[in-house]
Motif scaffolding. Structure first.
Motif, PDB file in Angstrom:
ATOM      1  N   ALA A   3      77.451  60.396  -9.985  1.00 53.67           N
ATOM      2  CA  ALA A   3      78.772  59.981  -9.776  1.00 53.67           C
ATOM      3  C   ALA A   3      79.676  61.561  -9.556  1.00 53.67           C
ATOM      4  O   ALA A   3      79.456  62.348 -10.076  1.00 53.67           O
ATOM      5  N   TYR A   4      80.746  61.431  -8.557  1.00 51.90           N
ATOM      6  CA  TYR A   4      81.636  62.572  -8.417  1.00 51.90           C
ATOM      7  C   TYR A   4      82.760  62.356  -9.227  1.00 51.90           C
ATOM      8  O   TYR A   4      83.516  61.068  -9.115  1.00 51.90           O
ATOM      9  N   LEU A   5      83.249  63.337  -9.715  1.00 53.53           N
ATOM     10  CA  LEU A   5      84.722  63.448 -10.560  1.00 53.53           C
ATOM     11  C   LEU A   5      85.552  64.691  -9.914  1.00 53.53           C
ATOM     12  O   LEU A   5      85.184  65.450  -9.429  1.00 53.53           O
ATOM     13  N   PHE A   6      86.906  64.286  -9.797  1.00 55.29           N
ATOM     14  CA  PHE A   6      87.631  65.263  -9.279  1.00 55.29           C
ATOM     15  C   PHE A   6      88.797  65.489 -10.260  1.00 55.29           C
ATOM     16  O   PHE A   6      89.279  64.716 -10.683  1.00 55.29           O
ATOM     17  N   PRO A   7      89.252  66.867 -10.373  1.00 53.66           N
ATOM     18  CA  PRO A   7      90.018  67.191 -11.560  1.00 53.66           C
ATOM     19  C   PRO A   7      91.535  67.059 -11.199  1.00 53.66           C
ATOM     20  O   PRO A   7      91.911  66.927 -10.221  1.00 53.66           O
ATOM     21  N   GLY A   8      92.247  66.976 -12.204  1.00 56.83           N
ATOM     22  CA  GLY A   8      93.721  66.917 -12.091  1.00 56.83           C
ATOM     23  C   GLY A   8      94.437  68.319 -12.418  1.00 56.83           C
ATOM     24  O   GLY A   8      93.939  69.280 -12.637  1.00 56.83           O
ATOM     25  N   GLN A   9      95.796  67.873 -12.620  1.00 58.18           N
ATOM     26  CA  GLN A   9      96.629  69.172 -12.855  1.00 58.18           C
ATOM     27  C   GLN A   9      96.312  69.866 -14.019  1.00 58.18           C
ATOM     28  O   GLN A   9      95.674  69.223 -15.190  1.00 58.18           O
ATOM     29  N   PHE A  79      77.022  65.429   0.398  1.00 57.31           N
ATOM     30  CA  PHE A  79      77.915  64.481  -0.454  1.00 57.31           C
ATOM     31  C   PHE A  79      77.779  63.072   0.088  1.00 57.31           C
ATOM     32  O   PHE A  79      78.191  62.522   0.962  1.00 57.31           O
ATOM     33  N   GLN A  80      76.882  62.278  -0.698  1.00 61.00           N
ATOM     34  CA  GLN A  80      76.816  60.624  -0.389  1.00 61.00           C
ATOM     35  C   GLN A  80      77.341  60.031  -1.680  1.00 61.00           C
ATOM     36  O   GLN A  80      76.111  59.712  -2.434  1.00 61.00           O
ATOM     37  N   PRO A  81      78.490  59.830  -1.891  1.00 58.77           N
ATOM     38  CA  PRO A  81      78.874  59.218  -3.282  1.00 58.77           C
ATOM     39  C   PRO A  81      78.337  57.758  -3.459  1.00 58.77           C
ATOM     40  O   PRO A  81      78.713  56.977  -2.746  1.00 58.77           O
ATOM     41  N   LYS A  82      78.249  57.342  -4.651  1.00 59.23           N
ATOM     42  CA  LYS A  82      77.918  56.084  -5.128  1.00 59.23           C
ATOM     43  C   LYS A  82      78.882  55.460  -6.075  1.00 59.23           C
ATOM     44  O   LYS A  82      79.108  54.275  -6.003  1.00 59.23           O
ATOM     45  N   MET A  83      79.531  56.409  -6.678  1.00 60.14           N
ATOM     46  CA  MET A  83      80.637  55.882  -7.494  1.00 60.14           C
ATOM     47  C   MET A  83      81.541  57.387  -7.639  1.00 60.14           C
ATOM     48  O   MET A  83      81.001  58.559  -7.787  1.00 60.14           O
ATOM     49  N   VAL A  84      83.064  57.216  -7.569  1.00 64.08           N
ATOM     50  CA  VAL A  84      83.869  58.264  -7.596  1.00 64.08           C
ATOM     51  C   VAL A  84      84.890  57.980  -8.781  1.00 64.08           C
ATOM     52  O   VAL A  84      85.437  56.719  -8.731  1.00 64.08           O
ATOM     53  N   ALA A  85      85.509  59.033  -9.195  1.00 63.11           N
ATOM     54  CA  ALA A  85      86.978  58.569 -10.199  1.00 63.11           C
ATOM     55  C   ALA A  85      87.401  60.131 -10.148  1.00 63.11           C
ATOM     56  O   ALA A  85      86.748  61.360  -9.947  1.00 63.11           O
ATOM     57  N   THR A 267      78.804  65.170 -11.102  1.00 66.39           N
ATOM     58  CA  THR A 267      79.197  66.213 -10.355  1.00 66.39           C
ATOM     59  C   THR A 267      80.992  66.353 -10.251  1.00 66.39           C
ATOM     60  O   THR A 267      81.527  65.714  -9.679  1.00 66.39           O
ATOM     61  N   GLU A 268      81.242  67.683 -10.687  1.00 68.38           N
ATOM     62  CA  GLU A 268      82.866  67.906 -10.759  1.00 68.38           C
ATOM     63  C   GLU A 268      83.107  68.546  -9.311  1.00 68.38           C
ATOM     64  O   GLU A 268      82.429  69.627  -9.143  1.00 68.38           O
ATOM     65  N   VAL A 269      83.913  68.015  -8.357  1.00 64.76           N
ATOM     66  CA  VAL A 269      84.268  68.524  -7.371  1.00 64.76           C
ATOM     67  C   VAL A 269      85.867  69.069  -7.202  1.00 64.76           C
ATOM     68  O   VAL A 269      86.674  68.386  -7.156  1.00 64.76           O
TER      69      VAL A 269
END
Length: 295
Positions: A3-9, A79-85, A267-269
Motif C-alpha cells: 500500500a502507498y501512503l501520502f503525507p499531509g501538512q 510504482f504499481q499501486p494496488k491501494m493508496v491513501a 510505502t510512504e511517498v
C-alpha cells in the motif's frame, strides 16, 4: 500487497524535493510547470526557504503535494499501486498518483484548498490540540459535552487523536481531557481548526472547484479520509473529497481497513516518515518503508 501512503501538512522541511529536481529531468519539468501554474516560485520556497517560509499554508500544501506526486512519477514502473491513501492533504496526492486526477488539476485544487483554508482561518481564531493516552470514545464524549465548537479531527493511531475547534472550545476540552487521564493535551502550532465545522466556508469554496474538475476512475482503490473505505467511482470520490475539509481524518481506521483488505507492507511517498510511525502504532508487525528514487 504493498500500500502507498501520502503525507499531509507537517511533513515539510527546508530543501525538500531538491534531489529530485537536480537528478531527474522529468521532475525538473514538473516543478517548473508547477511554478507556472501557481504564479510564484514554489521551488525557491522548497529548496531555499526557511521553516517559517514553509509553514505558510499557501506554500506548505502545494510543496508537500509536489514532493509526493513528483516522487511517485519519477519511480516510473517501480510504482504499481494496488491501494493508496493520503492523510488530509495527502489524499489529493494519492488521487493524482493513482490516476484519478491529472497533475495540473490536482495542483490547482491543492492551491485552491490552501487559499480557502487560509481565508477560513482568518474568519475566526481557532486551533487544534493533540491528545495522547485516551481512547477514542472518551475523547469524543468529552468534546460533545463542551458548549463551544470542538470535535475529533484526526484519528491518527490508537491513543493519539487531534481535536479541532474554537480556541475556547479546545482549551476547555484540553482541561477536561487531562482530568480524564490524558497523558498530554497539547495545543498545536497551526493556523486554524482544520477538519472541523469551522472550515465550512472553505468547504463551500472548494466544493465549486471540485465539482468542476474532471476525476477519472483510479487505477486502484483510494481509501478516503472521511470514512476510511476504498473508492474507485469518480462521483463518490468527489463527494468524499468535498466532505473532507469539515470531517475527520480516520487514519487509524484507514490502516486497519487496508490491512484487512490484504496490505502486507506500506510505502510512504513524500517528505518525512510520520505515517510509517502511525502505521506501526496501529500494527507493530507492519512492514514500512520510504519511497526513494534512484539518482
Amino acid at each position: 500487497m504493498n500500500a502507498y501512503l501520502f503525507p499531509g501538512q507537517g511533513a515539510q522541511h527546508p530543501g525538500m524535493g531538491k534531489d529530485l529536481y537536480d537528478n531527474h529531468e522529468q521532475a525538473r519539468q514538473l516543478f517548473e510547470q508547477a511554478n507556472s501554474i501557481l504564479g510564484f516560485s514554489i521551488t525557491d520556497m522548497m529548496f531555499n526557504g526557511t521553516e517559517e517560509d514553509l509553514k505558510q499554508t499557501r506554500v506548505t500544501q502545494p510543496a508537500i503535494f509536489l514532493h509526493s506526486v513528483i516522487l511517485a512519477k519519477v519511480l516510473g514502473n517501480d510504482f504499481q499501486p494496488k491501494m493508496v491513501a493520503g492523510h488530509s492533504l495527502g489524499e489529493f496526492s494519492a488521487l493524482v498518483a493513482a490516476g484519478a486526477l491529472s497533475f495540473e488539476d490536482g495542483l490547482r485544487l491543492v492551491a485552491a484548498r490552501a487559499n480557502a483554508m487560509q481565508k477560513a482561518c482568518e474568519l475566526q481564531p481557532s486551533t487544534m490540540a493533540a491528545v495522547l493516552g485516551l481512547d477514542d470514545f472518551t475523547v469524543e464524549d468529552i468534546c460533545q459535552r463542551i458548549s463551544d465548537v470542538v470535535v475529533p479531527a484526526n484519528y491518527n493511531c490508537p491513543g493519539q487523536l487531534v481535536i479541532s475547534g474554537t480556541i475556547t472550545g479546545v482549551d476547555a476540552a484540553c482541561e477536561k481531557l487531562k482530568e480524564a487521564g490524558a497523558k498530554r493535551a497539547l495545543k498545536l502550532n497551526v493556523g486554524g481548526a482544520f477538519h472541523s465545522p469551522l472550515m465550512e466556508a472553505a468547504r463551500a469554496e472548494l466544493e465549486h472547484a471540485i465539482v468542476h474538475t474532471k476525476i477519472n476512475a483510479p487505477v486502484c482503490p483510494v481509501y478516503q479520509n472521511i470514512d476510511a473505505k476504498p473508492y474507485t467511482d469518480p462521483e463518490q470520490i468527489k463527494h468524499n473529497l468535498i466532505a473532507q475539509l469539515t470531517g475527520p481524518v480516520r487514519w487509524t481506521q484507514t490502516i486497519m481497513h487496508m490491512l484487512q483488505d490484504g496490505a502486507t507492507s506500506f510505502t510512504e511517498v513524500g517528505p518525512g516518515n510520520v505515517l510509517q510511525g502511525l502505521v506501526k502504532k496501529v500494527d507493530r508487525t507492519a512492514v514500512t518503508a520510504s519511497a526513494t528514487a534512484a539518482a
